[in-house]
Scaffold this active site. Structure first.
Site, short mmCIF file in Angstrom:
data_model
loop_
_atom_site.label_atom_id
_atom_site.label_comp_id
_atom_site.label_asym_id
_atom_site.label_seq_id
_atom_site.Cartn_x
_atom_site.Cartn_y
_atom_site.Cartn_z
N GLY A 244 0.76 -1.24 0.00
CA GLY A 244 0.00 0.00 0.00
C GLY A 244 0.79 1.29 0.00
O GLY A 244 0.21 2.36 -0.24
N GLY A 281 3.92 -3.43 -3.82
CA GLY A 281 3.81 -3.51 -5.27
C GLY A 281 4.25 -2.19 -5.89
O GLY A 281 5.38 -2.04 -6.36
N ARG A 282 3.37 -1.22 -5.81
CA ARG A 282 3.60 0.08 -6.45
C ARG A 282 4.93 0.72 -6.05
O ARG A 282 5.63 1.28 -6.89
CB ARG A 282 2.45 1.01 -6.06
N ARG A 319 -5.03 3.79 -15.84
CA ARG A 319 -5.20 4.48 -14.55
C ARG A 319 -5.89 5.85 -14.66
O ARG A 319 -6.75 6.16 -13.84
CB ARG A 319 -3.86 4.60 -13.81
N CYS A 348 -12.14 5.76 -29.01
CA CYS A 348 -13.41 6.47 -29.17
C CYS A 348 -14.20 6.47 -27.87
O CYS A 348 -15.25 5.83 -27.77
CB CYS A 348 -14.19 5.85 -30.32
N TYR A 377 0.77 -1.13 -12.25
CA TYR A 377 -0.63 -1.00 -12.69
C TYR A 377 -0.70 -0.31 -14.06
O TYR A 377 -1.59 0.48 -14.32
CB TYR A 377 -1.46 -0.28 -11.62
C1 LIG Z 1 -2.82 -4.84 -4.48
C2 LIG Z 1 -2.36 -5.54 -3.25
C3 LIG Z 1 -1.08 -5.30 -2.74
C4 LIG Z 1 -0.13 -4.30 -3.32
O1 LIG Z 1 -0.53 -2.98 -3.13
P1 LIG Z 1 0.48 -1.80 -3.49
O2 LIG Z 1 -0.28 -0.58 -3.19
O3 LIG Z 1 0.82 -1.92 -4.93
O4 LIG Z 1 1.68 -1.94 -2.60
C5 LIG Z 1 -0.68 -6.02 -1.64
N1 LIG Z 1 -1.50 -6.94 -1.06
C6 LIG Z 1 -2.73 -7.20 -1.53
C7 LIG Z 1 -3.56 -8.22 -0.86
C8 LIG Z 1 -3.21 -6.51 -2.63
O5 LIG Z 1 -4.44 -6.75 -3.09
#
Ligand SMILES: *Cc1c(COP(=O)(O)O)cnc(C)c1O
Length: 424
Positions: A244, A281-282, A319, A348, A377
């Site tokens: 997150g 992730g991000r 996004r 379009c 993403y």
């Molecule tokens: C999407 C997700 C993440 C990654 O979130 P980021 O904001 O990209 O760090 C981690 N755990 C779960 C369960 C997710 O669904």
């Protein structure tokens, strides 16, 4: 920090000028920087690793959904990362990238029976169970095999992550996890089942968090839950704190650093005595990629600014259309002149708009430009809408680059379609 910078007036990815990638691969194309991915992985690891040693050394499980490209996963596997997967497809990718099965956690509210079975077949490290129903099903499958599935229970702490509503996951009305209020009772029921080694708790409250406070609040609730569960006689050895952490998409956005996050986690989890898992992730992939695009033409506006029509579209980078998200737009060979423009793709739909009234580098027909911070993403959300192909992906490593995902032509997608006999 990333490795996309101007050198001699030309935007480079590490030591590769972006025009040479456009020449070789065409546009639009995602360009990832290996050095940036590695740097982010290292900074994150160094911020979190001090939280435990030996069998309590934290597991850092990259959220595959943010960028599932095999080459990206390989870079992170080499950095000691595991994977957080949310489908059988992602599980297969993580294994293909060489991630150790025990370093894979399986999240998601809708794991099918086949996916639960695949996870057991592959001996993954942990299932993050999101409901009583899922826990019972997994227990039943594992018990029939005479094994125990390692699992943690995902709880929904009902915390407002203060992010975009479509990427908030920890509010009571969101579909994820078991409500905290019911967690004790659900845990007690599932812990009894043969076939399940229920050993802890998971949370993930949302994405692109720019403030630590919601995370801190959620972690405090998890701390109380862990203490209660132990009091009730359960053995709690694992806690998964999710992902997150946000990234700066825009000047002035100042997300907490991994070091700040690590310090907060250290304080919040003091005395828990568990193995922690993180699912970033991000924060790992976001700034490690750009979407390279070519300006098709610049069209005069109605009452407003001109439309800069680029060859990338909402099917390549969803996004902005999906979340109203901001991506910086920069010329690959900026002249120093600025313009105010509406930056749009060829699709379009009015939603195929990357930016409105944007102050940006001046660009003209035929010139190259990038959308920044597109490593997470981005390609993973691509579609073939408007019968556009699937965008290609390239990874740069120093002065070399490689295509890490072929462009899939619209004709190849059509080749998978059939006109049935009853129509001919
Ligand atoms: C999407 C997700 C993440 C990654 O979130 P980021 O904001 O990209 O760090 C981690 N755990 C779960 C369960 C997710 O669904």
């Amino acid at each position: 920090m990333d490795h996309f910078a101007l050198k001699n007036g030309i935007l480079h990815a590490e030591d590769v000028p972006l025009p040479s990638i456009a020449d070789a691969v065409g546009t639009p194309v995602y360009v990832y920087s290996r050095a940036t991915l590695e740097r982010h992985a290292k900074v994150f690891r160094e911020a979190l690793e001090p939280l435990g040693t030996g069998d309590k050394k934290p597991l850092i499980a990259f959220a595959v959904k943010s960028n599932p490209n095999l080459a990206v996963l390989k870079v992170l596997q080499r950095q000691g990362f595991g994977a957080d997967v949310v489908s059988g497809g992602e599980l297969t990718r993580a294994l293909a990238a060489g991630m150790a099965p025990e370093d894979i956690v399986f999240s998601g509210v809708g794991k099918t029976r086949a996916e639960l079975e695949l996870g057991l077949d592959k001996n993954i490290g942990q299932f993050n169970i999101e409901s009583t129903e899922e826990g019972r099903e997994l227990a039943e499958i594992a018990a029939a095999r005479g094994i125990e599935a390692c699992a943690v229970l995902r709880v929904n702490p009902d915390v407002d992550a203060k992010t975009h509503e479509k990427i908030s996951t920890g509010k009571a009305e969101n579909k994820f996890g078991v409500p905290l209020m019911r967690a004790r009772e659900v845990f007690a029921e599932l812990a009894e089942l043969d076939g399940l080694n229920l050993r802890g708790i998971a949370i993930h409250i949302g994405s692109q968090l720019l403030d630590l406070e919601p995370l801190e609040t959620a972690f405090a609730k998890v701390g109380e839950l862990v203490a209660d569960l132990r009091k009730a006689g359960h053995s709690i050895t694992h806690v998964d704190l999710g992902g997150g952490l946000g990234v700066p998409y825009k000047a002035g956005e100042n997300p907490p650093s991994p070091a700040d996050y690590g310090a907060m986690v250290a304080a919040a989890t003091k005395g828990w005595d568990v193995r922690l898992t993180f699912e970033p992730g991000r924060v790992i992939a976001g700034n490690a990629g750009v979407l390279l695009t070519r300006v098709v033409r610049v069209k005069r506006g109605g009452n407003g600014p001109p439309f800069v029509i680029v060859d990338a579209a909402m099917n390549d980078l969803a996004r902005p259309a999906l979340y109203g998200a901001w991506h910086d737009f920069e010329a690959v060979e900026p002249t120093g002149e600025r313009m105010t423009a509406n930056i749009v793709g060829p699709i379009c739909e009015t939603g195929d708009t990357f930016a409105k009234d944007r102050d940006c580098d001046s660009v003209a027909s035929g010139e190259l430009a990038v959308f920044r911070t597109a490593g997470a993403y981005g390609a993973t959300m691509a579609s073939s809408y408007n019968s556009r192909g699937f965008v290609a992906e390239v990874m740069v490593d120093g002065d070399q680059f490689a295509v890490v995902a072929d462009r899939i032509a619209a004709s190849a997608i059509m080749d998978a379609e059939r006109v049935p006999d009853f129509l001919t």
